[in-house]
Design an enzyme around this catalytic site. Structure first.
Site, PDB file in Angstrom:
ATOM      1  N   THR A 181      25.310  25.665  -3.251  1.00 16.68           N
ATOM      2  CA  THR A 181      24.972  26.944  -2.911  1.00 16.68           C
ATOM      3  C   THR A 181      26.062  27.678  -3.568  1.00 16.68           C
ATOM      4  O   THR A 181      26.864  28.412  -3.181  1.00 16.68           O
ATOM      5  CB  THR A 181      24.910  27.554  -1.628  1.00 16.68           C
ATOM      6  OG1 THR A 181      23.934  26.984  -0.905  1.00 16.68           O
ATOM      7  CG2 THR A 181      24.761  29.216  -1.746  1.00 16.68           C
ATOM      8  N   GLU A 261      33.461  26.153   3.806  1.00 19.30           N
ATOM      9  CA  GLU A 261      33.152  26.555   5.179  1.00 19.30           C
ATOM     10  C   GLU A 261      33.959  25.746   6.086  1.00 19.30           C
ATOM     11  O   GLU A 261      33.358  24.602   6.239  1.00 19.30           O
ATOM     12  CB  GLU A 261      32.004  26.845   5.550  1.00 19.30           C
ATOM     13  CG  GLU A 261      31.366  28.061   4.971  1.00 19.30           C
ATOM     14  CD  GLU A 261      29.883  28.201   5.266  1.00 19.30           C
ATOM     15  OE1 GLU A 261      29.360  27.183   5.630  1.00 19.30           O
ATOM     16  OE2 GLU A 261      29.236  29.238   4.590  1.00 19.30           O
ATOM     17  N   ASN A 380      28.367  27.283  10.824  1.00 19.09           N
ATOM     18  CA  ASN A 380      27.169  27.211  10.458  1.00 19.09           C
ATOM     19  C   ASN A 380      26.146  27.241  11.594  1.00 19.09           C
ATOM     20  O   ASN A 380      24.816  27.053  11.176  1.00 19.09           O
ATOM     21  CB  ASN A 380      26.899  25.894   9.658  1.00 19.09           C
ATOM     22  CG  ASN A 380      27.385  25.990   8.396  1.00 19.09           C
ATOM     23  OD1 ASN A 380      27.030  26.853   7.696  1.00 19.09           O
ATOM     24  ND2 ASN A 380      28.670  25.188   8.106  1.00 19.09           N
ATOM     25  N   SER A 385      23.180  34.809  12.700  1.00 18.67           N
ATOM     26  CA  SER A 385      22.897  35.688  13.969  1.00 18.67           C
ATOM     27  C   SER A 385      23.937  36.751  14.033  1.00 18.67           C
ATOM     28  O   SER A 385      24.452  36.883  12.742  1.00 18.67           O
ATOM     29  CB  SER A 385      23.218  34.909  15.248  1.00 18.67           C
ATOM     30  OG  SER A 385      24.335  33.927  15.318  1.00 18.67           O
TER      31      SER A 385
END
Lengths: 385, 385
Positions: A181, A261, A380, A385
């Protein structure tokens, strides 16, 4: 100066309100040089976002005037409305730049399913602001505007005999095989034709981004674009150009790995003496995707058994009972059996080097990955949210 | 009563000192019936543990007298010495039981690379204790002795017209495709020949354990064994036997899923209207192995975009822009676009049901998996220390 290091380019990064943080979220990169050469490679995911569907068509003639990129929404699985948003984005940029919309590439990144009327209005507003803000030193701002969960902007530059290559990249999760990504724009002022640009880019991505497999997940929005302005007036030596472009791509890939991440280790898996390059890639990737191995590295555990269990699932040509494994310079497994004790291995540094010697041929490949950590799970599980 | 529910079997579970906890760690299951039929399926990992290499040979004639199982060490990648340990284990059991060592299967589970002199001595001691402790109600003890990180022992029984099938299973991590890190022994007192036992077992494992993909990692030690004693004197209806055996395997697979390391959700991925069974399995497995999807479920986030991004990496025959996705009964994606808002979906129950409708054919398959949690990372980063 990233995408504005090479002559003939302007760029901008502006705030369009797509990110809830209020940070820059739309970037524009424009080729002002005498040549308008463009090439791009795209995600191999069959689930392709609207900007991918658009850009694949737009780049097919090898002519690219500009690239518009947004963070804060992937515009993927957003239906006909989403495709029209991408189309309108290209038309808006084309109108403002006085060029054809078919020569504008569009890239988006962010949450899949995001692409409603509000998104569209903000992106179009961002295009207007971005074109107004274009400047020959706007590369850094553009590199910041494409960040999502990235903690730093990623850039790389190589200067050679009379020509320069500069690039920017974003990407920190869903980093995998047929690209990550990630959105990458690379510019050069070298004189290239479209066929050469395409061939050089495919070679460079094949040995860089295609060998970064941080979390095994392939994105719907990956795009790597190369723009050549010809503004240096120099026709580069093809080998030298390919080498420099590859170096830029590898540097950007390593920067993506270093900012993945939640990761606490950057793991280089070096597969040696494979029967073929494809065997080496398959073996390296099987380890890069093995959650048990990745969790072990997080725990500073040189668990070579998990390496052998992972590579045993491949079809590559080797005998598991002849394999050697090194971790950070210590041979922990010889001929498929225990060697140095685990206490001898120091896995506390972030940089982790795993060597797998298959003793089956001459091919060597390096696959870049990360460990599996609490923070990866946390980031993740809370992302949307 | 697990493996001693069917007539003609004795079992035991004893403490051999392999587990540092002092819990039972060697199990023995012996067929005392008139027939000594055995069948087994093994990990498809090319990196096979010594007990697998041994048992594959031993079962090839369809005759099995007993199975010896140990936890506390996988005896995998332990070289010639490790294979000799397995061989001696079989010989010890054969001598004590008065049968041929070629009719003894051996199964081991635990850390890869474990299998030194101390391990060997303890296993052989365990065989002696185990044979001495054999009894017709030893099934529960055997089921406990094969546990590793399992929190509960797993058993299943089906009684039919005059015959019974009972089984035990262990496994909580490295649960994947061509079987999981699991050891399973199933016994029956039905009258079966070796070819039928093998065919029934392959069918039952194909639609049960082979569709459990908890963490995508394939073990080096997986083995599922079926023993048939003929002690009921009843030749079962083949369809009824296959159905009952499949039910036992599915129940055991679901129990493995329910006790997977660190999991907080048991996820059933139901792929509907696939063009073929293999397409359905490929699609379901791509989702089961997608760390981003698994982390989202941990976070109670109905992130259908990650489902589509995962299935887009497959070669299965479908159009991503026609796919529907349900989560716990709510259609969150219709024709590859957003449907019900995420707030409508309640993912707080442990049992999670994801339906993916490919609209491409008639095949339906269920794949069982788990979420990716902090606890999974924790358990697997600390396992061998």
């Amino acid at each position: 100066m990233t995408v504005t290091a090479a002559k003939g380019f302007e760029a901008a990064g502006v705030v369009a309100g797509l990110k809830s943080t209020g940070k820059p979220d739309v970037a524009v990169v424009v080729n002002r040089g005498p040549a308008k050469v463009g090439a791009a490679v795209f995600t191999s995911n069959r689930a392709k976002a609207n900007p991918i569907l658009w850009s694949q068509q737009a780049v097919s003639d090898g002519v690219v005037e500009a690239v518009v990129l947004n963070s804060g929404g992937a515009n993927c699985f957003t239906g006909t409305f989403g495709f029209q948003t991408t189309h309108q984005t290209a038309e808006k940029a084309a109108e403002l730049l006085g060029v054809s919309s078919g020569d504008i590439l569009v890239c988006s990144t962010g949450l899949i399913g995001t692409g409603d009327e509000i998104f569209r209005a903000k992106v179009l507003d961002g295009v207007e602001k971005g074109v107004a803000a274009l400047s020959a030193d706007g590369g850094a701002a553009a590199a910041s505007a494409i960040m999502t969960t990235d903690t730093v902007s990623k850039t790389a530059v190589r200067e050679r005999d009379g020509w320069t290559i500069g690039g920017m990249a974003k990407g920190a999760g869903m980093l995998a095989p047929g690209l990550a990504t990630m959105l990458v724009v690379i510019t050069t002022d070298a004189v290239l034709d479209a066929a050469d640009a395409d061939a050089h880019l495919r070679h460079a991505t094949h040995v860089s981004f295609d060998r970064l497999d941080s979390d095994g997940c392939m994105s719907t929005n990956d795009q790597v674009t190369l723009l050549a302005s010809g503004a240096s007036g120099v026709v580069p030596d093809p080998e030298a150009f390919r080498a420099a472009l590859t170096a830029v791509c590898i540097e950007l890939a390593e920067k993506l790995q270093g900012d993945a991440e939640g990761a606490s280790h950057d793991i280089t898996i070096e597969v040696r003496h494979a029967a073929s390059e494809s065997d080496a890639v398959e073996v390296g990737r099987s380890v890069a995707r093995n959650n048990l191995f990745k969790a072990a590295i997080f725990g500073n555990d040189p668990n070579w058994g998990r390496v052998l269990a992972a590579i045993g699932t491949t079809q590559a040509d080797f005998d598991p009972y002849e394999v050697d494994v090194w971790m950070n310079g210590v041979r922990v497994c010889t001929d498929g059996g225990p060697d140095a004790p685990r206490e001898d291995v120091d896995l506390t540094p972030r940089a982790t080097h795993v060597v797998i010697d298959l003793k089956s041929g001459e091919a060597t490949v390096r696959i870049l990955t990360n460990d599996l950590t609490h923070d990866y799970v946390h980031e993740n599980s809370a992302y949307s949210s």
